[in-house]
Enzyme design. Structure first.
Site: not given
Ligand SMILES: [Zn+2]
Lengths: 317, 456
Positions: A100-104
């Site tokens: 989940f590369t966009k996860n913060y």
């Protein structure tokens, strides 16, 4: 669902979601797996259960919805309460991050874990592998800043941005990080370092004369170190020689000298330099070129700059 | 020529020329408010945001029964499906029933986080705290639905919102129960949400209520978050970003709303030089396809066959959120909305959005990311990119802001003859700072007046 297969949940009464029944507004068409996992999750979070089965459940929920913001807090507390192997956790989070590369949330979680472990040795290699997937990932760059500050890792940072800008000279995140690496430390920046930065950026601009990231960096360095914009006049003229079209003749602004203009940004900086020294004819000439020829999408803005200069002139007189 | 025929022809021409798929968008949001497809699972814990996107979009399109805007008559000819008063009442009830905390001082951001009534137990669910963004989304949606906020404890809500502020002036998502620990990313979004919520409930005017440290809030944005290029980032030395610039400027605007002339407070907080740099920063994010083609080598998503003009010669230029990134529908709003809150210069009454190319931006959205078949807008151009509710809402919001500029600068009569503008005349006027239609803001002003004068 590993959490269901591996553990006994007979003592738990799942808590269904209160979604207002028939009146649910914008309900999500959950998968059964997600809906059921969430029912168990609500039940264990309600009583703040710290257990292996709850830990496994958080893992399964995170794989289905990594942006669930309280499940991460819950997971952190379980890890600490059960005294789990935090290195193992870091390895697990790396897998989640790649998926989940966009996860913060993973970055916040990692920060908490690293703070507890006090050992950042896995971090720079992991960050680099994440930047390979997305070289402009905002969370990753922010995390790197936190790490550098927290563990005083400044020495690697300028060379790191050298490498990132070598790969992509238009990577704005890398330019921003370079600014952080040079000016983000407490101590004063040596004049020779500023000189080097200016030369470095100028040569980057020669390879991509329109690159806004490099131009903004150059202007930022100049301003931060208190140097005048007029230092750039010769450099800008090399990229966009306005002297050949000024003063304007009927043909000069229309067809010829196209080859002398490599950069709209150079024209913009020249306009500012001329305006600063009250040479409004030259400044206006530069803004006109931008409005009519080299940066038409901002035509309104360049015309506004012209009008502002005229009214400033009127105000002085 | 008989007048009737001329009128009929004129009407026919207008219909064929409009590029805005008004009806399709209404259908898109009517569908999504009934069911969000399974891929929205990753937005589960911020579901109120999506409730807001759907209801605010329907309102901007003129589909709600509340319509006090000037353009009302234009829209009546559209024959839009209208949502009933009863439906709106049911939506209001749902927000309160599923998302207001029992303490009536804050909202959670999703029904998914609730573990049922906690009145029967002494231990509150520590993982179900009030959420600054959830509170903003709930209040903004309720405002659109013309709620009177009598079900909320406004002084307690000001206490909650104030408790989200950290010592450095920034705002957290909320406070974890039990531990009094701030949670959530250090992000200007929550300051924006807190400032908007405070204004909506008239929190700045409740005698004796808790109040933010306003100076610290402003100082954090202006002194910490402004980057070397003039844009606003998440904190000191972070990269400037369209969404964060919007939130930073929105916070400055909303903290002083009603206290100074519009846009005056932002200009004052930023200072003339900071203002000019931020205006420039925003305008530099408007990008043509030619810019993008130069910026991206083949590995990034730029449609190589695209041109700056479409087949009909329309000029197209959207916005990106960071330098050298591709245009994205939502940044037409984040950056456009920021410009709408900034004056072109200190003391000017003109918004800096007029300095951008609003028509090329609108044309980019209409021609490149609008889905005229399904309705909605996608994140970016490309046949394979599906529209989603977030980008659909921000696409419509950005077009509404653009249309407001065109009403001023181009004029309604001229807009009717323009293929980009004519379809946008049916959108409600829009408040860039609160991110809702202007008539809902006028309604809020009425509520605030009532509270001030003690009617409620
Ligand atoms: Zn977007």
């Amino acid at each position: 669902m590993a959490y269901l297969e591996q553990y006994n949940w007979d003592d738990i009464a799942p808590i269904p979601q209160n979604d207002g029944g028939e009146n649910a507004v914008a309900p999500i068409a959950y998968s059964d797996e997600y809906r059921i996992a969430m029912e168990y999750l609500r039940a264990v979070m309600r009583v703040n259960e710290f257990s292996d089965r709850a830990l496994k459940l958080t893992e399964d929920v995170i794989y289905m919805n990594a942006a669930h913001y309280t499940v991460w807090q819950y997971r952190t507390r379980i890890l600490f309460a059960l005294d789990k192997d935090l290195c193992q956790e870091l390895i697990w989070v790396e897998g989640v991050g790649r998926r989940f590369t966009k996860n913060y949330q993973i970055w916040n979680h990692r920060e908490v874990i690293i703070e507890k472990l006090g050992d950042p040795s896995r971090e720079l290699p992991f960050i680099e592998s994440m930047l390979e997937l997305d070289s402009k990932n905002y969370h990753v760059w922010s995390y790197r800043q936190w790490l550098v500050r927290r563990f005083d890792l400044w020495a690697t940072e300028v060379p790191f941005t050298d490498m990132m800008l070598e790969l992509d000279v238009r990577n704005n995140s890398a330019w921003n990080h370079r600014f952080f690496a040079i000016f983000g430390r407490a101590e004063a920046v040596l004049s020779s370092v500023v000189d080097d930065e200016i030369e470095f950026t100028k040569s980057a601009i020669f390879t991509a004369p329109q690159n806004p990231s490099a131009w903004n960096y150059l202007l930022g360095v100049l301003k931060k170190s208190g140097r005048p914009l007029s230092d750039l006049e010769q450099f800008c003229l090399t990229l966009s020689d306005l002297t050949k079209t000024f003063p304007a003749t009927s043909s000069s602004t229309t067809t010829s000298h196209e080859e002398d203009i490599l950069s709209a940004r150079a024209i913009e900086v020249l306009a500012e330099i001329y305006a600063e020294r009250n040479d409004f004819p030259r400044a206006t000439h530069a803004w006109t070129l931008l409005a009519e020829r080299y940066d038409c999408v901002r035509e309104n803005y360049w015309n506004f700059k012209k009008r502002s200069a005229v009214s400033r002139l009127a105000g002085c007189a | 020529m008989p007048a009737q025929t001329a009128l009929a022809q004129e009407q026919a021409r207008e219909q064929t020329r409009s590029l805005f798929a008004h009806q399709r968008h209404a259908r898109f949001f009517n569908f999504h408010i009934r069911m969000l497809p399974v891929q929205y699972t990753t937005t589960d814990t911020v579901r109120l945001a999506f409730v807001f996107f759907c209801i605010a979009a329907l309102d901007t399109l003129g589909c709600l029964p509340y319509d006090d805007s000037e353009e009302k008559e234009d829209r009546e000819s559209y024959g839009l499906p209208k949502v009933s008063e009863e439906q709106c009442a049911a939506w209001r009830d749902w927000i309160y029933d599923t998302c207001l905390l029992p303490s009536r001082d804050a909202f959670r951001c999703s029904p998914a986080l609730s573990t049922g009534p906690s009145a029967d137990t002494d231990t509150p669910n520590i993982y179900d705290p009030g959420h600054a963004a959830g509170t903003y989304f709930a209040l903004a949606t309720l405002l659109i639905l013309r709620d009177d906020f009598s079900r909320i404890d406004r002084p307690a809500m000001m206490r909650f919102l104030s408790s989200c502020q950290r010592a450095d002036g920034s705002f957290a998502t909320g406070v974890l129960l039990g531990s009094n620990e701030h949670f959530g990313e250090r992000d200007l979004r929550f300051g924006y949400c807190a400032a908007a919520a405070r204004w909506i409930i008239g929190g700045d005017e409740i005698p004796g209520a808790a109040e933010f440290d306003l100076e610290a809030a402003r100082r954090y944005i202006v002194a910490e978050c402004v980057a070397y290029d003039g844009g606003i980032g998440m904190g000191g030395f972070t990269e400037s970003h369209g969404g964060l610039s919007y939130c930073g400027v929105g916070t400055l605007e909303l903290l002083s709303r009603g206290k100074t002339a519009p846009r005056e407070a932002v200009a004052e907080a930023m200072g003339e030089e900071g203002l000019q740099e931020l205006v420039r920063w925003c305008l530099m994010h408007q990008t043509t396809v030619a810019d993008e083609r130069e910026a991206f080598t083949d590995e990034e998503e730029s449609e190589s066959e695209d041109e700056d003009e479409d087949e009909d010669g329309l000029s197209l230029a959207g916005f990106n959120g960071r330098f050298n990134k591709p245009s994205d529908t939502c940044y037409s709003f984040w950056v456009g909305g920021t410009l709408a809150m900034l004056p072109s210069r200190t003391h000017s009454t003109t918004s800096a959005l007029t300095l951008s190319d609003v028509r090329s931006n609108a044309a980019f959205l209409l021609q490149k990311t609008q889905n005229t078949l399904l309705g909605g807008f996608a994140k970016c151009p490309g046949r394979s990119v599906q529209p989603d509710a977030l980008h659909a809402f921000f696409g419509i919001a950005a077009l509404a802001l653009s249309a407001d500029v065109a009403r001023e600068e181009v004029g309604v009569e001229e807009m009717k003859r323009d293929e980009v503008w004519c379809g946008l005349l049916g959108l409600k006027g829009f408040d860039g700072a609160l991110c809702i239609p202007a008539d809902a803001v006028r309604y809020a002003e009425g509520l605030r007046r009532g509270w001030r004068e003690g009617y409620v």
